[in-house]
Design a protein around this motif. Structure first.
Motif, PDB file in Angstrom:
ATOM      1  N   VAL A 221     -12.581   4.829  -4.419  1.00 31.32           N
ATOM      2  CA  VAL A 221     -13.843   4.052  -4.455  1.00 31.32           C
ATOM      3  C   VAL A 221     -13.466   2.858  -3.836  1.00 31.32           C
ATOM      4  O   VAL A 221     -14.360   2.472  -3.156  1.00 31.32           O
ATOM      5  N   GLY A 222     -12.547   2.409  -4.289  1.00 29.63           N
ATOM      6  CA  GLY A 222     -12.114   0.897  -3.714  1.00 29.63           C
ATOM      7  C   GLY A 222     -12.977  -0.288  -3.588  1.00 29.63           C
ATOM      8  O   GLY A 222     -13.864  -0.129  -4.475  1.00 29.63           O
ATOM      9  N   GLY A 223     -12.931  -1.057  -3.170  1.00 29.76           N
ATOM     10  CA  GLY A 223     -13.757  -2.312  -3.066  1.00 29.76           C
ATOM     11  C   GLY A 223     -13.535  -3.026  -4.459  1.00 29.76           C
ATOM     12  O   GLY A 223     -12.260  -3.272  -4.886  1.00 29.76           O
ATOM     13  N   ALA A 224     -14.689  -3.376  -5.055  1.00 28.17           N
ATOM     14  CA  ALA A 224     -14.346  -4.068  -6.426  1.00 28.17           C
ATOM     15  C   ALA A 224     -13.688  -3.179  -7.495  1.00 28.17           C
ATOM     16  O   ALA A 224     -13.380  -3.741  -8.317  1.00 28.17           O
ATOM     17  N   ASN A 225     -13.919  -1.974  -7.166  1.00 23.45           N
ATOM     18  CA  ASN A 225     -13.365  -1.131  -8.109  1.00 23.45           C
ATOM     19  C   ASN A 225     -11.729  -1.186  -8.509  1.00 23.45           C
ATOM     20  O   ASN A 225     -11.162  -0.741  -9.097  1.00 23.45           O
ATOM     21  N   LEU A 226     -11.248  -1.879  -7.345  1.00 22.98           N
ATOM     22  CA  LEU A 226      -9.684  -2.061  -7.515  1.00 22.98           C
ATOM     23  C   LEU A 226      -9.393  -2.854  -8.557  1.00 22.98           C
ATOM     24  O   LEU A 226      -8.150  -2.597  -8.884  1.00 22.98           O
ATOM     25  N   THR A 227     -10.073  -3.773  -8.913  1.00 24.45           N
ATOM     26  CA  THR A 227      -9.958  -4.379 -10.306  1.00 24.45           C
ATOM     27  C   THR A 227      -9.856  -3.491 -11.515  1.00 24.45           C
ATOM     28  O   THR A 227      -9.098  -3.633 -12.370  1.00 24.45           O
ATOM     29  N   HIS A 228     -10.468  -2.215 -11.459  1.00 22.80           N
ATOM     30  CA  HIS A 228     -10.432  -1.285 -12.349  1.00 22.80           C
ATOM     31  C   HIS A 228      -9.007  -0.701 -12.274  1.00 22.80           C
ATOM     32  O   HIS A 228      -8.678  -0.252 -13.206  1.00 22.80           O
ATOM     33  N   SER A 229      -8.666  -0.219 -11.070  1.00 23.36           N
ATOM     34  CA  SER A 229      -7.367   0.251 -10.847  1.00 23.36           C
ATOM     35  C   SER A 229      -6.125  -0.534 -11.346  1.00 23.36           C
ATOM     36  O   SER A 229      -5.141   0.175 -11.929  1.00 23.36           O
ATOM     37  N   PHE A 230      -6.396  -1.846 -10.903  1.00 21.05           N
ATOM     38  CA  PHE A 230      -5.196  -2.844 -11.497  1.00 21.05           C
ATOM     39  C   PHE A 230      -5.260  -2.906 -13.160  1.00 21.05           C
ATOM     40  O   PHE A 230      -4.284  -2.901 -13.694  1.00 21.05           O
ATOM     41  N   GLU A 231      -6.500  -2.519 -13.691  1.00 16.30           N
ATOM     42  CA  GLU A 231      -6.575  -2.581 -15.259  1.00 16.30           C
ATOM     43  C   GLU A 231      -6.035  -1.163 -15.842  1.00 16.30           C
ATOM     44  O   GLU A 231      -5.268  -1.484 -16.809  1.00 16.30           O
ATOM     45  N   ALA A 232      -6.149  -0.253 -15.060  1.00 15.77           N
ATOM     46  CA  ALA A 232      -5.864   1.216 -15.549  1.00 15.77           C
ATOM     47  C   ALA A 232      -4.360   1.428 -15.493  1.00 15.77           C
ATOM     48  O   ALA A 232      -3.914   2.280 -16.064  1.00 15.77           O
ATOM     49  N   ALA A 233      -3.720   0.653 -14.597  1.00 10.07           N
ATOM     50  CA  ALA A 233      -2.327   0.999 -14.019  1.00 10.07           C
ATOM     51  C   ALA A 233      -1.295   0.598 -15.302  1.00 10.07           C
ATOM     52  O   ALA A 233      -1.315  -0.361 -16.101  1.00 10.07           O
ATOM     53  N   ALA A 234      -0.345   1.378 -15.254  1.00  6.14           N
ATOM     54  CA  ALA A 234       0.935   0.911 -16.336  1.00  6.14           C
ATOM     55  C   ALA A 234       1.812  -0.222 -15.551  1.00  6.14           C
ATOM     56  O   ALA A 234       1.390  -0.543 -14.540  1.00  6.14           O
ATOM     57  N   LEU A 235       2.521  -0.803 -16.301  1.00  6.19           N
ATOM     58  CA  LEU A 235       3.720  -1.492 -16.032  1.00  6.19           C
ATOM     59  C   LEU A 235       4.344  -0.971 -14.952  1.00  6.19           C
ATOM     60  O   LEU A 235       4.877   0.115 -14.941  1.00  6.19           O
ATOM     61  N   GLN A 238       1.797   2.306  -9.622  1.00  6.01           N
ATOM     62  CA  GLN A 238       1.678   2.471  -8.125  1.00  6.01           C
ATOM     63  C   GLN A 238       0.034   2.686  -8.051  1.00  6.01           C
ATOM     64  O   GLN A 238      -0.573   3.514  -8.614  1.00  6.01           O
ATOM     65  N   ILE A 239      -0.370   2.093  -6.856  1.00  2.04           N
ATOM     66  CA  ILE A 239      -1.882   2.168  -6.542  1.00  2.04           C
ATOM     67  C   ILE A 239      -1.968   2.590  -5.140  1.00  2.04           C
ATOM     68  O   ILE A 239      -1.412   1.679  -4.340  1.00  2.04           O
ATOM     69  N   ALA A 240      -2.590   3.606  -4.872  1.00  2.00           N
ATOM     70  CA  ALA A 240      -3.173   4.151  -3.449  1.00  2.00           C
ATOM     71  C   ALA A 240      -4.567   3.540  -3.290  1.00  2.00           C
ATOM     72  O   ALA A 240      -5.312   4.097  -4.180  1.00  2.00           O
ATOM     73  N   SER A 241      -4.801   2.842  -2.437  1.00  5.12           N
ATOM     74  CA  SER A 241      -6.248   2.702  -2.048  1.00  5.12           C
ATOM     75  C   SER A 241      -6.694   2.984  -0.724  1.00  5.12           C
ATOM     76  O   SER A 241      -6.129   2.616   0.227  1.00  5.12           O
ATOM     77  N   THR A 242      -7.757   3.659  -0.543  1.00 10.91           N
ATOM     78  CA  THR A 242      -8.249   4.153   0.865  1.00 10.91           C
ATOM     79  C   THR A 242      -9.482   3.266   1.149  1.00 10.91           C
ATOM     80  O   THR A 242      -9.921   3.453   2.485  1.00 10.91           O
ATOM     81  N   VAL A 243     -10.095   2.459   0.304  1.00  9.17           N
ATOM     82  CA  VAL A 243     -11.099   1.432   0.716  1.00  9.17           C
ATOM     83  C   VAL A 243     -10.739   0.050   0.223  1.00  9.17           C
ATOM     84  O   VAL A 243     -11.276  -0.373  -0.667  1.00  9.17           O
ATOM     85  N   ALA A 244      -9.685  -0.669   0.704  1.00 10.47           N
ATOM     86  CA  ALA A 244      -9.339  -1.763   0.159  1.00 10.47           C
ATOM     87  C   ALA A 244      -9.993  -3.151   1.131  1.00 10.47           C
ATOM     88  O   ALA A 244      -9.366  -4.122   1.278  1.00 10.47           O
ATOM     89  N   MET A 245     -11.308  -2.869   1.754  1.00 10.30           N
ATOM     90  CA  MET A 245     -11.846  -4.021   2.459  1.00 10.30           C
ATOM     91  C   MET A 245     -12.454  -4.928   1.418  1.00 10.30           C
ATOM     92  O   MET A 245     -13.840  -4.871   1.243  1.00 10.30           O
TER      93      MET A 245
END
Length: 328
Positions: A221-235, A238-245
């Motif tokens: 999904v990317g974009g602003a959703n990357l903040t949700h990815s950071f929040e959901a990740a464990a200490l 690893q995060i892979a984003s296909t939409v990091a603009m």
């Protein structure tokens, strides 16, 4: 040969049928008789934005990146394929590379692979761009069996492939979706569905990981959703984003020690850099498909070459489920 071309960029109606010279296979290329192509978001962006997008071809242009078809001619130096081979790949439709919305298409032999034997041409044409993207992203995270993996957008083009590949690699897979059809597809693909419209990140992290977070987050999904990815990740996740603009505060990523992998699968085509990797990935994907661990989901509506504009409109409508495919 017949081709759908764009003389100017804009709405889906810009496509027009034309007769253009049949290309020849240059050294290192094969000439493919196209049976099917699929529409990706980037195809729509090129059609709409044209010169505003650095990767767009100059007009008049033949768009379409993904394809499946049969080799009818070999360029000098090609030894890994033979005339008559059924192949699939993502090899044109941008920069100076002719696309797949035509009866024939030249393709760099390094960018293609033999079509999975148990898929139709339509199904095979749906896989290359999304398959390579999902495969590369997951491998870069170091995915391994037993990990908890979250896929954002698990019913989308890239997402539904990432869900299946993550399961193939032995992960415990969860995926977000926003409607009953999307959530049902995620469950059908073997992942646990999360309704992002009704559950907060904190809610589903607590529910599925006991608050520890996910080892791997694949964000299609990317974009602003990357903040949700950071929040959901464990200490140390690893995060892979296909939409990091997006401009983003990396503070959360810093304090959790996260690794971010940005996947832009068009690099080999755009820069003629590492093209053989794509052929190798497609070969591996074919093995996974033939083992029964991956199946592309196709939209129920069908389109022909002259209906390319309608196919683009279908994808942009958001009403489709699975990849939109055009029969040539």
């Amino acid at each position: 040969m017949k081709a759908m071309i764009v003389r100017e960029f804009g709405a889906p109606e810009v496509f027009e049928l034309a007769e253009i010279p049949t290309p020849e296979a240059k050294p290192g290329e094969v000439l493919v008789r196209i049976e099917a192509t699929s529409v990706n978001t980037v195809d729509m962006m090129i059609r709409q934005l044209g010169p505003e997008l650095p990767l767009s071809p100059p007009a008049p242009a033949v768009l379409g990146m993904d394809f499946a078809g049969t080799i009818v001619a070999l360029g000098e130096g090609v030894t890994t394929f033979a005339i008559g081979d059924e192949v699939y790949g993502c090899a044109g439709g941008l920069a100076d590379l002719q696309g797949a919305l035509a009866e024939y298409m030249p393709a760099d032999a390094r960018l293609i692979a033999h079509k999975p034997s148990n898929l139709s041409m339509r199904e095979a044409a749906a896989l290359p761009l999304v398959g390579i993207t999902a495969y590369e992203g997951l491998l870069r995270t170091g995915i391994s069996a037993g990990q908890r993996v979250l896929v954002h957008g698990g019913s989308g083009g890239v997402g539904h492939v990432a869900v299946q590949l993550a399961r193939h690699f032995g992960a415990d897979v969860y995926a977000t979706g926003g409607g009953e059809k999307q959530l049902a597809l995620i469950e059908k693909l073997g992942a646990k569905s999360i309704n992002y419209k009704t559950e907060t990140v904190a809610d589903y992290v607590a529910k599925h990981t006991g608050g520890a977070g996910f080892d791997v987050v694949f964000d299609s999904v990317g974009g602003a959703n990357l903040t949700h990815s950071f929040e959901a990740a464990a200490l140390n996740g690893q995060i892979a984003s296909t939409v990091a603009m997006v401009e983003l505060d990396l503070s959360v990523a810093h304090f959790k020690g996260l690794s971010l992998h940005v996947v832009f699968m068009l690099i080999p085509m755009l820069h003629n850099h590492g093209r053989a990797a794509h052929g190798q990935i497609l070969t591996e994907i074919a093995k996974i498909v033939e083992a029964g661990n991956l199946m592309p989901v196709l939209d129920e509506q069908r389109f022909t070459l002259t209906e390319a504009g309608k196919a683009h409109a279908r994808l942009s409508s958001g009403q489709g489920m699975g990849k939109v495919v055009i029969d040539i």
